[in-house]
Design an enzyme around this catalytic site. Structure first.
Site, PDB file in Angstrom:
ATOM      1  N   LYS A 176     138.225  17.651 -51.177  1.00 30.63           N
ATOM      2  CA  LYS A 176     139.565  18.077 -51.062  1.00 30.63           C
ATOM      3  C   LYS A 176     139.636  18.302 -49.444  1.00 30.63           C
ATOM      4  O   LYS A 176     139.502  19.328 -48.731  1.00 30.63           O
ATOM      5  CB  LYS A 176     139.820  19.224 -51.712  1.00 30.63           C
ATOM      6  CG  LYS A 176     141.441  19.399 -52.215  1.00 30.63           C
ATOM      7  CD  LYS A 176     142.272  19.644 -50.896  1.00 30.63           C
ATOM      8  CE  LYS A 176     141.923  20.940 -50.214  1.00 30.63           C
ATOM      9  NZ  LYS A 176     142.856  21.133 -48.873  1.00 30.63           N
ATOM     10  N   GLU A 250     131.023  28.363 -45.446  1.00 26.46           N
ATOM     11  CA  GLU A 250     130.979  28.377 -43.870  1.00 26.46           C
ATOM     12  C   GLU A 250     132.543  28.685 -43.371  1.00 26.46           C
ATOM     13  O   GLU A 250     133.369  28.186 -43.465  1.00 26.46           O
ATOM     14  CB  GLU A 250     130.633  26.882 -43.483  1.00 26.46           C
ATOM     15  CG  GLU A 250     129.550  26.417 -43.969  1.00 26.46           C
ATOM     16  CD  GLU A 250     128.213  26.936 -43.170  1.00 26.46           C
ATOM     17  OE1 GLU A 250     128.345  27.688 -42.551  1.00 26.46           O
ATOM     18  OE2 GLU A 250     127.159  26.542 -43.725  1.00 26.46           O
ATOM     19  N   CYS A 284     134.598  26.859 -35.085  1.00 33.72           N
ATOM     20  CA  CYS A 284     134.144  28.157 -35.649  1.00 33.72           C
ATOM     21  C   CYS A 284     132.945  28.733 -34.759  1.00 33.72           C
ATOM     22  O   CYS A 284     132.684  29.795 -34.735  1.00 33.72           O
ATOM     23  CB  CYS A 284     133.668  27.995 -36.949  1.00 33.72           C
ATOM     24  SG  CYS A 284     132.397  26.539 -37.055  1.00 33.72           S
ATOM     25  N   GLU A 386     139.551  35.801 -34.607  1.00 32.62           N
ATOM     26  CA  GLU A 386     139.396  34.502 -34.496  1.00 32.62           C
ATOM     27  C   GLU A 386     140.714  34.021 -33.919  1.00 32.62           C
ATOM     28  O   GLU A 386     141.474  33.827 -34.690  1.00 32.62           O
ATOM     29  CB  GLU A 386     138.857  33.898 -35.666  1.00 32.62           C
ATOM     30  CG  GLU A 386     138.214  32.540 -35.171  1.00 32.62           C
ATOM     31  CD  GLU A 386     137.603  31.765 -36.544  1.00 32.62           C
ATOM     32  OE1 GLU A 386     138.425  31.923 -37.586  1.00 32.62           O
ATOM     33  OE2 GLU A 386     136.613  31.057 -36.369  1.00 32.62           O
TER      34      GLU A 386
HETATM   35  P1  NAD Z   1     141.819  27.590 -44.196  1.00 32.76           P
HETATM   36  O1  NAD Z   1     140.726  28.647 -44.563  1.00 32.76           O
HETATM   37  O2  NAD Z   1     143.239  27.821 -44.051  1.00 32.76           O
HETATM   38  O3  NAD Z   1     141.863  26.263 -44.987  1.00 32.76           O
HETATM   39  C1  NAD Z   1     140.651  25.587 -45.066  1.00 32.76           C
HETATM   40  C2  NAD Z   1     140.416  24.759 -46.248  1.00 32.76           C
HETATM   41  O4  NAD Z   1     140.860  25.551 -47.566  1.00 32.76           O
HETATM   42  C3  NAD Z   1     141.755  23.868 -46.477  1.00 32.76           C
HETATM   43  O5  NAD Z   1     141.497  22.670 -47.013  1.00 32.76           O
HETATM   44  C4  NAD Z   1     142.615  24.425 -47.416  1.00 32.76           C
HETATM   45  O6  NAD Z   1     143.653  23.673 -48.114  1.00 32.76           O
HETATM   46  C5  NAD Z   1     141.758  25.122 -48.159  1.00 32.76           C
HETATM   47  N1  NAD Z   1     142.095  26.459 -48.769  1.00 32.76           N
HETATM   48  C6  NAD Z   1     142.812  27.542 -48.098  1.00 32.76           C
HETATM   49  N2  NAD Z   1     143.154  28.509 -48.945  1.00 32.76           N
HETATM   50  C7  NAD Z   1     142.505  28.256 -50.071  1.00 32.76           C
HETATM   51  C8  NAD Z   1     142.400  28.887 -51.198  1.00 32.76           C
HETATM   52  N3  NAD Z   1     142.589  30.315 -51.388  1.00 32.76           N
HETATM   53  N4  NAD Z   1     141.663  28.266 -52.163  1.00 32.76           N
HETATM   54  C9  NAD Z   1     141.138  27.123 -52.224  1.00 32.76           C
HETATM   55  N5  NAD Z   1     141.237  26.394 -50.898  1.00 32.76           N
HETATM   56  C10 NAD Z   1     142.232  27.026 -49.903  1.00 32.76           C
HETATM   57  O7  NAD Z   1     141.074  27.274 -42.867  1.00 32.76           O
HETATM   58  P2  NAD Z   1     141.643  26.217 -41.733  1.00 32.76           P
HETATM   59  O8  NAD Z   1     142.650  26.901 -40.818  1.00 32.76           O
HETATM   60  O9  NAD Z   1     142.005  24.774 -42.186  1.00 32.76           O
HETATM   61  O10 NAD Z   1     140.430  25.969 -40.655  1.00 32.76           O
HETATM   62  C11 NAD Z   1     140.052  27.015 -39.579  1.00 32.76           C
HETATM   63  C12 NAD Z   1     139.028  27.802 -40.181  1.00 32.76           C
HETATM   64  O11 NAD Z   1     137.958  27.144 -40.613  1.00 32.76           O
HETATM   65  C13 NAD Z   1     138.555  28.939 -39.014  1.00 32.76           C
HETATM   66  O12 NAD Z   1     138.602  30.168 -39.453  1.00 32.76           O
HETATM   67  C14 NAD Z   1     137.171  28.265 -38.728  1.00 32.76           C
HETATM   68  O13 NAD Z   1     136.478  29.348 -38.107  1.00 32.76           O
HETATM   69  C15 NAD Z   1     136.741  27.837 -40.068  1.00 32.76           C
HETATM   70  N6  NAD Z   1     135.830  26.955 -39.881  1.00 32.76           N
HETATM   71  C16 NAD Z   1     134.278  27.287 -40.266  1.00 32.76           C
HETATM   72  C17 NAD Z   1     133.446  26.471 -39.996  1.00 32.76           C
HETATM   73  C18 NAD Z   1     132.088  26.796 -40.315  1.00 32.76           C
HETATM   74  O14 NAD Z   1     130.931  25.858 -40.568  1.00 32.76           O
HETATM   75  N7  NAD Z   1     131.550  28.073 -40.322  1.00 32.76           N
HETATM   76  C19 NAD Z   1     133.455  25.203 -39.142  1.00 32.76           C
HETATM   77  C20 NAD Z   1     134.916  24.759 -39.357  1.00 32.76           C
HETATM   78  C21 NAD Z   1     136.061  25.736 -39.344  1.00 32.76           C
END
Ligand code: NAD
Length: 480
Positions: A176, A250, A284, A386
């Site tokens: 997804k 992650e 991240c 962040e």
């Molecule tokens: P986000 O958490 O808003 O969304 C990430 C994904 O999760 C999207 O596909 C979104 O549709 C889905 N999502 C959001 N809330 C959900 C829920 N309650 N249930 C199920 N799915 C849900 O994050 P973002 O803004 O898209 O990405 C940025 C974040 O991702 C930052 O915090 C970054 O640090 C993190 N990130 C972490 C890593 C890692 O490997 N640790 C790598 C890249 C990004």
């Protein structure tokens, strides 16, 4: 234009049962790039049903490891042939400078597929253990149906970090991707289908929160592999707890770069900046808290500010560009908001923070200038939260002890770096940092080493054998 009117459900291209579409705009110009149908909960149900059926039928789970390896290698070959097009596509939807799309966003997914293809083939699935009286076979089996939920900052590489080991292990996957970057990821569907992945084993269903929440709560999903914010990760872990679904998370980071008092700035800064500003600061593992010895603070702030002013901000399709736009208007506003927050908390904006003077064709882009905040206290929001943009915070310390304490004074624990002329001193400090990854003097992690975080940065690891075992269940069979 890249138009994706259909979803990839159970190995077939189908119309969405919902009505939502994501219109993707080039973050640098605001120009329309293409669109993708978004999945509704009903589409998610179809994808999970296809995954469940394919898994339970054994069509992939019981395939010989050599066969799984062959399919993944073939998919890697097919992606490789499309590399230049895929790099342009990622830059077009994410706004990441083209050099980085070419150097990382495209080669890494290909490498993930090859790495886990080889691991699928060579992995010791069965092990005999005996206590003298009894003997068991300890065997590793695929965990089942995997829901892989990914963010926008690695449009192809985050999906392959999950899909490659999951498929290599014999799982069926519902991927997804997010609505911000739903286009390039379909190359994975094209490649795996052409490579011979059986129907049903993979679905790709871009979608928003509702579809995503429906997917992770689905009772037929055995394992959730999530990359995204810690806030969403907490919700997902709670949902998974209800049925004890397996999770790998992650999540976010606020990594510290500790510059020791003996560090040579001319060597440090050219290596530190790319680690802090990766994907325009939307990474991240970005090294965004720069910890500096107090007696060298002024010197380091000046050098960092000069280096940031020298970063070419502009069209990410231009090879000279080092910093492109934020992925969306919302992200731009969020990052700009943090600069305002930093000011109101008492930080000094040394460079950046203002509107950029850009050519008219980039007027519709979501740019934030590289910004340096100095005089930051680690308790400030700009040091604890962040920001996810090209904003660095300089925090002064007295002595290595305090540097370690500040580095660890974070709810996150993803990455970090130590910069010192003395390697043994850097290593000793690295061992005391409570994060999943640390770099000494800017060295990249070796491919195949685990990626993941302590504390609120996540649970579990990706990459390496650790990232393969995350898609396996362990069974003991008493044989004699
Ligand atoms: P986000 O958490 O808003 O969304 C990430 C994904 O999760 C999207 O596909 C979104 O549709 C889905 N999502 C959001 N809330 C959900 C829920 N309650 N249930 C199920 N799915 C849900 O994050 P973002 O803004 O898209 O990405 C940025 C974040 O991702 C930052 O915090 C970054 O640090 C993190 N990130 C972490 C890593 C890692 O490997 N640790 C790598 C890249 C990004």
């Amino acid at each position: 234009m890249n138009e994706r009117p259909e979803l990839f459900v159970g190995g077939r291209w189908v119309s969405s049962k919902g009505t939502e579409r994501a219109a993707v705009r080039n973050p640098a110009t605001g120009a329309y790039v293409g669109s993708a149908a978004l999945a509704s909960p009903a589409d998610v149900d179809d994808a999970v049903a296809a995954a469940r059926d394919s898994f339970d039928s054994g069509v992939w789970a019981d395939a010989a490891p050599e066969r799984r390896a062959e399919v993944l290698h073939k998919a890697a070959d097919l992606l490789e042939k499309r590399a230049p097009e895929l790099a342009r596509s990622i830059t077009g939807e994410l706004g990441c400078p083209i050099w980085f799309s070419e150097a990382a966003h495209v080669p890494n997914p290909i490498r993930h597929l090859r790495y886990y293809a080889d691991m699928a083939r060579d992995f010791p699935y069965d092990e005999r253990r005996t206590d003298g009286a009894n003997t068991s076979v300890v065997t590793q089996e695929p965990v089942g149906v995997v829901a892989a939920v990914t963010p926008w900052n690695g449009p192809l590489s985050t999906p392959t970090l999950k899909t490659a080991p999951a498929l290599a292990a014999g799982c069926s996957v519902v991927l997804k991707p997010p609505p911000e970057t739903p286009l390039t990821v379909y190359a994975l569907a094209d490649a795996l289908a052409e490579a011979g992945l059986p129907e049903g084993v993979l679905s790709i269903v871009p979608g928003g929160r509702e579809a995503s929440a429906h997917l992770v709560a689905h009772p037929e999903v055995d394992k959730i592999a999530f990359t995204g914010s810690s806030a969403a990760g907490k919700k997902i872990m709670a949902v998974a707890a209800d049925r004890i679904a397996r999770v790998t998370l992650e999540l976010g980071g606020k990594s510290a770069a500790i510059i020791c008092d003996d560090a040579d700035l001319d060597a440090v800064i050219p290596k530190l900046l790319p680690m802090a500003l990766m994907v325009n600061g939307q990474a991240c593992i970005a090294q965004t808290r720069v910890l500096v010895p107090r007696h060298r603070e002024a010197e380091i702030v000046d050098a960092l500010a000069d280096a940031l002013r020298g970063q070419k901000v502009g069209d990410p399709a231009d090879r000279e560009t080092r910093i492109g736009p934020m992925v969306s208007e919302r992200q731009r506003d969020r990052v700009a908001g943090y600069v305002t927050t930093g000011r109101s908390e008492g930080a000094r904006v040394v460079t950046g923070g203002e509107r950029l003077d850009l050519p008219p064709e980039l007027a519709g882009g979501w740019f934030v200038p590289p910004t340096l905040l100095a005089g930051v206290d680690n308790a400030m929001r700009v040091a604890q939260e962040e920001i996810f943009g090209p904003v660095l915070a300089v925090i002064a310390y007295e002595g290595d002890e305090e540097a370690v304490r500040i580095a660890n004074d974070s709810r996150y624990g993803l990455s970090g770096s130590v910069w010192s002329a003395a390697e043994d001193r850097a290593l000793a400090i690295a061992r005391r940092i409570r994060t999943g990854m640390v770099s000494l003097n800017g060295r990249p992690q070796a491919f195949g080493t685990p990626f993941g975080g302590y504390k609120e940065s996540g649970v579990g690891r990706e990459m390496g054998p650790e990232g393969f075992r995350a898609y396996l269940e362990t069974k003991s069979i008493a044989t004699g």
